[in-house]
Scaffold this motif. Structure first.
Motif, mmCIF file in Angstrom:
data_model
loop_
_atom_site.group_PDB
_atom_site.id
_atom_site.type_symbol
_atom_site.label_atom_id
_atom_site.label_comp_id
_atom_site.label_asym_id
_atom_site.label_seq_id
_atom_site.Cartn_x
_atom_site.Cartn_y
_atom_site.Cartn_z
ATOM 1 N N LEU A 173 22.592 29.243 -9.476
ATOM 2 C CA LEU A 173 21.608 28.431 -10.198
ATOM 3 C C LEU A 173 22.044 28.216 -11.646
ATOM 4 C CD1 LEU A 173 18.419 30.321 -8.971
ATOM 5 C CD2 LEU A 173 19.304 28.144 -8.072
ATOM 6 N N GLN A 174 21.470 27.191 -12.270
ATOM 7 C CA GLN A 174 21.682 26.928 -13.683
ATOM 8 C C GLN A 174 20.563 27.579 -14.500
ATOM 9 O OE1 GLN A 174 24.472 25.307 -14.981
ATOM 10 N NE2 GLN A 174 25.101 25.575 -12.836
ATOM 11 N N PRO A 175 20.764 27.823 -15.793
ATOM 12 C CA PRO A 175 19.679 28.358 -16.621
ATOM 13 C C PRO A 175 18.466 27.419 -16.624
ATOM 14 C CG PRO A 175 21.782 28.489 -17.768
ATOM 15 C CD PRO A 175 22.019 27.653 -16.556
ATOM 16 N N GLU A 176 17.315 27.981 -16.882
ATOM 17 C CA GLU A 176 16.090 27.184 -16.975
ATOM 18 C C GLU A 176 15.886 26.757 -18.431
ATOM 19 O OE1 GLU A 176 13.196 29.509 -13.954
ATOM 20 O OE2 GLU A 176 14.368 30.751 -15.335
ATOM 21 N N PRO A 177 15.721 25.464 -18.688
ATOM 22 C CA PRO A 177 15.586 24.998 -20.076
ATOM 23 C C PRO A 177 14.452 25.665 -20.836
ATOM 24 C CG PRO A 177 15.972 23.153 -18.594
ATOM 25 C CD PRO A 177 15.761 24.359 -17.724
ATOM 26 N N GLU A 178 13.353 25.986 -20.143
ATOM 27 C CA GLU A 178 12.226 26.605 -20.844
ATOM 28 C C GLU A 178 12.530 28.035 -21.269
ATOM 29 O OE1 GLU A 178 11.322 26.820 -16.357
ATOM 30 O OE2 GLU A 178 12.243 25.420 -17.805
ATOM 31 N N VAL A 179 13.548 28.654 -20.676
ATOM 32 C CA VAL A 179 13.944 30.008 -21.060
ATOM 33 C C VAL A 179 15.021 29.984 -22.135
ATOM 34 C CG1 VAL A 179 14.977 32.166 -20.246
ATOM 35 C CG2 VAL A 179 13.323 30.955 -18.812
ATOM 36 N N GLY A 181 16.407 27.081 -23.657
ATOM 37 C CA GLY A 181 16.558 25.859 -24.431
ATOM 38 C C GLY A 181 16.327 25.964 -25.919
ATOM 39 N N ASP A 182 15.374 26.767 -26.376
ATOM 40 C CA ASP A 182 15.093 26.838 -27.810
ATOM 41 C C ASP A 182 16.216 27.550 -28.563
ATOM 42 O OD1 ASP A 182 12.792 25.457 -27.563
ATOM 43 O OD2 ASP A 182 11.427 27.145 -27.846
ATOM 44 N N ALA A 183 16.694 28.660 -28.018
ATOM 45 C CA ALA A 183 17.697 29.454 -28.722
ATOM 46 C C ALA A 183 19.095 28.856 -28.584
ATOM 47 C CB ALA A 183 17.683 30.886 -28.214
ATOM 48 N N ALA A 184 19.450 28.426 -27.378
ATOM 49 C CA ALA A 184 20.678 27.667 -27.130
ATOM 50 C C ALA A 184 21.961 28.433 -27.449
ATOM 51 C CB ALA A 184 20.650 26.350 -27.902
ATOM 52 N N TYR A 185 22.006 29.731 -27.152
ATOM 53 C CA TYR A 185 23.255 30.476 -27.319
ATOM 54 C C TYR A 185 23.257 31.695 -26.411
ATOM 55 C CZ TYR A 185 20.624 33.765 -30.301
ATOM 56 O OH TYR A 185 19.714 34.683 -30.781
ATOM 57 N N ILE A 186 24.469 32.212 -26.127
ATOM 58 C CA ILE A 186 24.597 33.426 -25.323
ATOM 59 C C ILE A 186 25.446 34.484 -26.025
ATOM 60 C CG2 ILE A 186 24.086 32.585 -23.020
ATOM 61 C CD1 ILE A 186 26.860 31.699 -22.647
ATOM 62 N N LEU A 187 26.201 34.083 -27.043
ATOM 63 C CA LEU A 187 26.846 35.018 -27.967
ATOM 64 C C LEU A 187 26.324 34.740 -29.361
ATOM 65 C CD1 LEU A 187 30.704 35.297 -27.235
ATOM 66 C CD2 LEU A 187 28.910 36.961 -26.679
ATOM 67 N N ARG A 188 26.191 35.789 -30.172
ATOM 68 C CA ARG A 188 25.710 35.646 -31.558
ATOM 69 C C ARG A 188 26.730 36.261 -32.505
ATOM 70 N NH1 ARG A 188 21.566 38.401 -31.086
ATOM 71 N NH2 ARG A 188 22.093 40.246 -32.311
ATOM 72 N N SER A 189 27.302 35.440 -33.350
ATOM 73 C CA SER A 189 28.285 35.926 -34.320
ATOM 74 C C SER A 189 27.586 36.653 -35.457
ATOM 75 C CB SER A 189 29.103 34.757 -34.872
ATOM 76 O OG SER A 189 28.257 33.809 -35.503
ATOM 77 N N THR A 190 28.295 37.595 -36.073
ATOM 78 C CA THR A 190 27.681 38.372 -37.154
ATOM 79 C C THR A 190 28.466 38.334 -38.455
ATOM 80 O OG1 THR A 190 28.753 40.461 -36.551
ATOM 81 C CG2 THR A 190 26.693 39.947 -35.439
ATOM 82 N N ALA A 191 29.701 37.803 -38.460
ATOM 83 C CA ALA A 191 30.459 37.690 -39.704
ATOM 84 C C ALA A 191 31.743 36.925 -39.451
ATOM 85 C CB ALA A 191 30.787 39.070 -40.288
ATOM 86 N N PHE A 192 32.220 36.245 -40.502
ATOM 87 C CA PHE A 192 33.538 35.607 -40.495
ATOM 88 C C PHE A 192 34.220 35.988 -41.803
ATOM 89 C CE2 PHE A 192 30.977 33.007 -37.687
ATOM 90 C CZ PHE A 192 31.823 32.826 -36.595
ATOM 91 N N TYR A 193 35.265 36.789 -41.699
ATOM 92 C CA TYR A 193 35.979 37.269 -42.875
ATOM 93 C C TYR A 193 37.294 36.507 -43.042
ATOM 94 C CZ TYR A 193 32.810 41.286 -42.857
ATOM 95 O OH TYR A 193 31.708 42.096 -42.893
ATOM 96 N N LYS A 582 17.672 19.244 -24.863
ATOM 97 C CA LYS A 582 17.819 20.223 -23.792
ATOM 98 C C LYS A 582 18.250 19.545 -22.492
ATOM 99 C CE LYS A 582 14.043 23.286 -25.318
ATOM 100 N NZ LYS A 582 12.751 23.888 -24.915
ATOM 101 N N PRO A 583 19.028 20.267 -21.676
ATOM 102 C CA PRO A 583 19.333 19.747 -20.339
ATOM 103 C C PRO A 583 18.051 19.585 -19.521
ATOM 104 C CG PRO A 583 20.816 21.531 -20.927
ATOM 105 C CD PRO A 583 19.741 21.516 -21.971
ATOM 106 N N GLU A 584 18.043 18.576 -18.678
ATOM 107 C CA GLU A 584 16.871 18.314 -17.848
ATOM 108 C C GLU A 584 17.270 18.285 -16.381
ATOM 109 O OE1 GLU A 584 15.285 14.645 -19.208
ATOM 110 O OE2 GLU A 584 14.452 15.476 -21.055
ATOM 111 N N GLY A 585 16.475 18.932 -15.547
ATOM 112 C CA GLY A 585 16.674 18.847 -14.113
ATOM 113 C C GLY A 585 17.956 19.470 -13.608
ATOM 114 N N GLU A 586 18.503 20.469 -14.329
ATOM 115 C CA GLU A 586 19.772 21.061 -13.904
ATOM 116 C C GLU A 586 19.665 22.573 -13.694
ATOM 117 O OE1 GLU A 586 23.232 20.089 -16.027
ATOM 118 O OE2 GLU A 586 22.916 17.940 -15.971
ATOM 119 N N HIS A 587 18.477 23.076 -13.396
ATOM 120 C CA HIS A 587 18.326 24.522 -13.276
ATOM 121 C C HIS A 587 18.253 24.999 -11.825
ATOM 122 C CE1 HIS A 587 14.267 22.787 -13.450
ATOM 123 N NE2 HIS A 587 13.897 23.780 -12.692
ATOM 124 N N THR A 588 18.420 24.073 -10.884
ATOM 125 C CA THR A 588 18.380 24.493 -9.481
ATOM 126 C C THR A 588 19.735 24.283 -8.830
ATOM 127 O OG1 THR A 588 17.621 22.294 -8.812
ATOM 128 C CG2 THR A 588 15.944 23.962 -9.284
#
Length: 588
Positions: A173-179, A181-193, A582-588
């Motif tokens: 399955l694809q991710p659900e936009p309502e879950v 869609g708002d945050a829109a990331y799966i990794l979170r960076s914490t610094a760039f040196y 947000k993507p639409e209709g692609e969570h199934t």
């Protein structure tokens, strides 16, 4: 370093490196508007933000990105290398991936471990160099870079979205936009040196023809490759979990970005780098001034394009009802104000009028109308107007490298120095420093967190190591003492009796021809809102999805909607990814 062109008629405004920029400077808004914190807090990313310009440059020159090494176990722990062939220069993004406990995941500088650590390096990667990076990069602050390393970075898996996305893909399955869609990331960076830290290569050492010889381009490349890793990592983990796993499909492969969070540490930066602040203000303001000066007709193609962009932005913000935005407008409320502007533009398309007045300068009229709709709607409109004109793309990059030195003109008279303050720093009159509320906070670098912090004056410890970010107070005190001095006295004589003013004197003298060098704020005031300056800086970087978590820090997303590595390599240089829905209709 780009030459600075001084104004020839008077010595009051810093000129810009090209004729078009100088033309726009003459038409730009005053510092009282551009550098006011309230206006800075309404900024959004534009086509000139660092993320956008980096990808546009990479796409135009067909940078090739190849996944050169992928050695990951079932949980996504291991090593990977992405090779970037950029205009005859070979770069590599070397990644060390592991998993840490949820209690260890933090955005703080003082973190000791991360799910992902990485280095952007130039040159070949023989076994001995890989061994050196393996020993040093995962430790970050405890490591040491080699001479060919440009950027070190680190990131964590999103506690909310990484495993969720893996589970969905493993189930076919694809991710659900309502879950997601708002945050829109799966990794979170914490610094760039970069730029010398840990022994990293110094930016000034890059030759001007180097593909990364534009400020922040190397950091943006590293961030974009972290985003590429996030896709590859969730798909790998899903495949390891199930033979029925699928890859992210369709719009999801473009929509997801890289998460980030930022706090108070960003605020002193633009105080301590006034010429950088001016360049960043110019990056936003000069293209806007250029756009607002252009004439229009109702049937112009650009009018139709702006109408489409306003509709896209309206839907984009309407979809973000679950994103925390206080003290700013919620997404749906902002969408309603954008609908008002869209309606005014429709009137222009139908009748040539905006708000009942005929005009051949629709952008100016619409921008004026936005002032009365809402400041945040005006901020979005400004980004969309800049999107319509690409003539300044190359010009803007020429002014981003800055000479940040501040000098002292000891021979100047106190009268002349006072006149500089009266003309360029009249805004300090907004603050009465006899009022304790205007000196409520002091800023310091915390020994515990290793980051800038605010303390309550007279209450919290640390006042003895207060950081000099109090520009308004310092200039106000300097002006007071200059008014009491002999006006014919030289600055040298004045400083002999008042040496504590030297820093303020150097700043006032050196920045007299720099129009937007000072944010017109009092960082010590009880009602000062750091979020305004943070949002401005994040917009310059190219981030959006602003989600304040307090008055001091917020979460954002970078590269949501941006082209992927395969797109750039194939020459699919789609630069039109502002406010991707947000993507639409692609969570199934």
């Amino acid at each position: 370093m780009t030459a600075v062109h001084e104004r020839r008629s008077t010595d009051t405004v810093l000129w810009r490196p090209t004729e078009r920029l100088r033309w726009a400077q003459e038409r730009a808004r005053s510092a009282g508007v551009v550098a006011s914190p309230e206006v800075m807090g309404t900024c959004r990313l534009t086509r000139h933000s660092f993320a956008r310009s980096m990808l546009r440059h990479a796409g135009d020159r067909r940078w090739q990105v190849t996944r050169e090494r992928w050695e990951m176990d079932v949980g996504g722990r291991g090593e990977a290398v992405y090779r970037v062939d950029a205009e005859g220069i070979q770069l590599r993004f070397v990644i060390f991936s592991t998993t840490i406990g949820d209690d260890q995941r933090t955005d703080r500088v003082i973190a000791a471990s991360w799910d992902v650590t990485a280095a952007l390096i130039e040159g070949d990667l023989p076994d001995e160099r890989m061994a050196f990076l393996r020993e040093n990069v995962p430790g970050q602050e405890t490591g040491r870079a080699d001479v060919g390393s440009l950027v070190w970075t680190r990131a964590n898996r999103s506690q909310r979205f990484f495993d969720y996305t893996v589970d969905r893909l493993a189930a076919g399955l694809q991710p659900e936009p309502e879950v997601l869609g708002d945050a829109a990331y799966i990794l979170r960076s914490t610094a760039f040196y970069s730029n010398g830290k840990f022994g990293l290569r110094d930016f000034e050492g890059l030759p001007v023809q180097h593909p990364l010889a534009v400020p922040y381009r190397a950091q943006m490349l590293a961030a974009w490759l972290l985003r590429e890793l996030s896709y590859d990592l969730v798909e790998h983990c899903a495949r390891q979990r199930s033979t029925h796993a699928v890859a992210l499909s369709g719009q999801w492969r473009r929509f997801l970005g890289l998460g980030n969070a930022t706090g108070l540490g960003m605020v002193p930066y633009i105080v301590n780098h006034p010429r950088v602040l001016d360049a960043w203000c110019a990056l936003r303001e000069l293209p806007l001034a250029y756009a607002l000066a252009q004439s229009t007709e109702p049937d112009d193609g650009r009018v139709s394009r702006l109408a489409g962009l306003l509709s896209r932005a309206r839907h984009y913000f309407a979809e973000r009802g679950g994103l925390a935005t206080d003290p700013y407008l919620s997404g749906p409320d902002l969408a309603d104000h954008l609908a008002t502007l869209r309606g005014l533009l429709e009137q222009y398309q139908d009748s040539g009028q905006i708000a009942g007045h005929s005009t051949t300068f629709a952008w100016r009229a619409l921008h004026d109308a936005a002032d009365h709709v809402h400041p945040e709607a005006r901020g979005v409109l400004e980004s969309l107007l800049v999107e319509l004109y690409d003539e300044l793309d190359d010009d803007i990059e020429l002014m981003l490298r800055c000479d940040e030195s501040l000098g002292l003109r000891a021979e100047q008279s106190c009268q002349a120095l006072l006149e500089l303050i009266e003309s360029g720093y009249a805004w300090v009159d907004h603050f009465d420093f006899d009022d304790p509320e205007q000196s409520y906070y002091f800023w310091f670098v915390s020994a515990n967190s290793e980051e800038p912090r605010r303390g309550r004056r007279g209450h919290d410890p640390g006042e003895q190591v207060e950081q000099p970010v109090d520009i308004a107070r310092a200039v106000s005190a300097l002006r007071r003492d200059l008014r009491a001095a002999d006006r014919a006295t030289s600055v040298a004589e004045f400083l002999l009796s008042a040496p504590w003013h030297r820093g303020a004197v150097c700043r006032v003298q050196s920045l007299a021809t720099v129009p937007w060098a000072e944010t017109q704020a009092n960082l010590l005031a009880r009602d000062f809102l750091p979020l305004h300056l943070q949002r401005f800086q994040l917009a310059v970087y190219g981030m959006d999805n602003y989600s304040p978590q307090s008055t001091d820090w917020l979460r954002v997303t970078l590269f949501s909607g941006a082209p992927r590595a395969a797109d750039i390599a194939a020459g699919v240089n789609d630069d039109d990814w502002l406010f991707t829905r947000k993507p639409e209709g692609e969570h199934t």
